[in-house]
Motif scaffolding. Structure first.
Motif, mmCIF file in Angstrom:
data_model
loop_
_atom_site.group_PDB
_atom_site.id
_atom_site.type_symbol
_atom_site.label_atom_id
_atom_site.label_comp_id
_atom_site.label_asym_id
_atom_site.label_seq_id
_atom_site.Cartn_x
_atom_site.Cartn_y
_atom_site.Cartn_z
ATOM 1 N N LYS A 136 0.880 -1.279 0.472
ATOM 2 C CA LYS A 136 0.170 0.306 0.357
ATOM 3 C C LYS A 136 0.633 1.521 0.079
ATOM 4 O O LYS A 136 1.920 1.053 0.458
ATOM 5 C CB LYS A 136 -1.053 -0.230 1.306
ATOM 6 C CG LYS A 136 -1.449 -1.048 1.709
ATOM 7 C CD LYS A 136 -2.234 -0.173 2.784
ATOM 8 C CE LYS A 136 -3.660 -2.186 2.802
ATOM 9 N NZ LYS A 136 -4.491 -1.606 4.226
ATOM 10 N N PRO A 137 0.786 2.184 -0.769
ATOM 11 C CA PRO A 137 1.310 3.780 -0.668
ATOM 12 C C PRO A 137 1.041 3.849 1.055
ATOM 13 O O PRO A 137 0.422 3.820 1.344
ATOM 14 C CB PRO A 137 -0.148 4.620 -0.652
ATOM 15 C CG PRO A 137 -0.397 3.639 -1.929
ATOM 16 C CD PRO A 137 -0.424 2.578 -1.228
ATOM 17 N N GLY A 138 2.264 3.814 1.596
ATOM 18 C CA GLY A 138 2.820 4.408 2.718
ATOM 19 C C GLY A 138 3.244 3.057 3.866
ATOM 20 O O GLY A 138 3.797 2.764 4.429
ATOM 21 N N THR A 270 3.719 7.834 -0.473
ATOM 22 C CA THR A 270 2.250 7.870 -0.037
ATOM 23 C C THR A 270 1.437 8.511 -1.120
ATOM 24 O O THR A 270 0.438 8.494 -1.450
ATOM 25 C CB THR A 270 2.059 8.308 1.113
ATOM 26 O OG1 THR A 270 2.255 9.717 1.586
ATOM 27 C CG2 THR A 270 1.847 7.813 1.994
ATOM 28 N N HIS A 271 2.669 9.480 -1.754
ATOM 29 C CA HIS A 271 2.406 9.949 -3.796
ATOM 30 C C HIS A 271 3.307 10.259 -3.640
ATOM 31 O O HIS A 271 4.103 9.885 -3.929
ATOM 32 C CB HIS A 271 1.113 11.883 -3.110
ATOM 33 C CG HIS A 271 1.757 12.091 -2.425
ATOM 34 N ND1 HIS A 271 3.088 13.336 -2.289
ATOM 35 C CD2 HIS A 271 2.424 12.313 -0.983
ATOM 36 C CE1 HIS A 271 3.499 13.565 -1.308
ATOM 37 N NE2 HIS A 271 3.467 13.210 -0.923
#
Length: 271
Positions: A136-138, A270-271
């Motif tokens: 997952k992002p993060g 996360t981005h």
């Protein structure tokens, strides 16, 4: 676990979970490494509800440790080519498969853990990219491997003959790993691979300790001397030398360091 591929980028894991020594070897590895692994994992803040992937889980001790912390609302998938030593549980799914080709859900895992796996794979960078895509992002990737480039791990042997036999055994053992595609010094460079795959907030913890004869790290040499007896003999180690190594590693007066464990952690942005 046995890893095999064909073609120029071939690698083969040098040990087998199915071997007579397989169960003992995995038990010893857990005894050597679990204290370090759980300390590192405990500091990253695993919480209830996380979805995690444990790759090459060996005896499954870390799979079970993570499962206890993510609780019934979380889940751990344990992936191995030969997962015979890992019992399934309520929040644990055991999968048989090759990390290089197994289907991995995209953007799914909060944590992926791989221990004593990536150094054996010639295509480890491609595997790392696959794992990053499954985070997952993060999410966090945690890799632990031994740096086995130092050959002077034996601090004290019962006598010179035992010391010479141990050196010959180590040279042959590490040569077997290299022949099978292992990169003995990759663990120190692991953060570069994680960064190249796009991970951030990189950090590495290094762990080692001294072990007297008869304890887990030295008993692992005994186990390896049995499991790899034929290829060791083929590389010139004699049966007498193997017997000297086994006697020395059981002698409480012997002192040897383990290989240093490099555990590297990276986070998917996360981005």
């Amino acid at each position: 676990m046995t890893i095999t591929t064909t073609g120029p980028e071939s690698s083969q894991y040098s040990f087998s979970n199915a071997a007579p020594e397989g169960d003992e070897q995995l038990r010893l590895l857990a005894g050597i490494l679990d204290e370090h692994s759980t300390a590192v994992l405990g500091r990253i803040g695993i919480t209830a509800g996380w979805h995690c992937l444990d790759i090459g889980p060996g005896a499954g001790t870390i799979t079970r440790w993570i499962a206890e912390r993510v609780g019934p609302d979380g889940h751990v998938t344990s992936l191995d080519l030969d997962p015979r030593h890992i019992p399934a549980a309520g929040n644990i799914t055991v999968r048989q498969g090759d990390v290089r080709s197994a289907e991995l859900p995209a953007d799914h895992y909060d944590l992926i853990h791989a221990r004593l796996l990536l150094l054996h794979l010639t295509d480890r960078d491609a595997v790392i990219r696959r794992l990053v895509a499954a985070l997952k992002p993060g999410g966090l990737l945690v890799t632990s491997d031994w740096d086995t480039t130092r050959r002077d791990v034996l601090l004290h042997a019962p006598d010179e003959a035992c010391a010479a036999a141990f050196d010959a055994f180590q040279d042959a053992l590490l040569g077997i790993l290299e022949d099978n595609g292992a990169d003995l010094g990759w663990a120190r460079r692991a953060p570069l691979s994680l960064r190249a795959a796009g991970l951030v907030d990189l950090r590495t913890e290094v762990s080692n300790r001294l072990w007297p004869g008869g304890t887990a790290a030295n008993l692992l040499h005994v186990s390896n001397s049995y499991q790899l007896r034929d290829p060791l003999l083929a590389r010139g180690v004699t049966q007498e030398q193997l017997e000297l190594v086994r006697a020395a590693m059981l002698d409480p007066q012997a002192l040897a360091y383990c290989y240093p464990t490099y555990t590297s952690i990276g986070r998917r942005p996360t981005h």
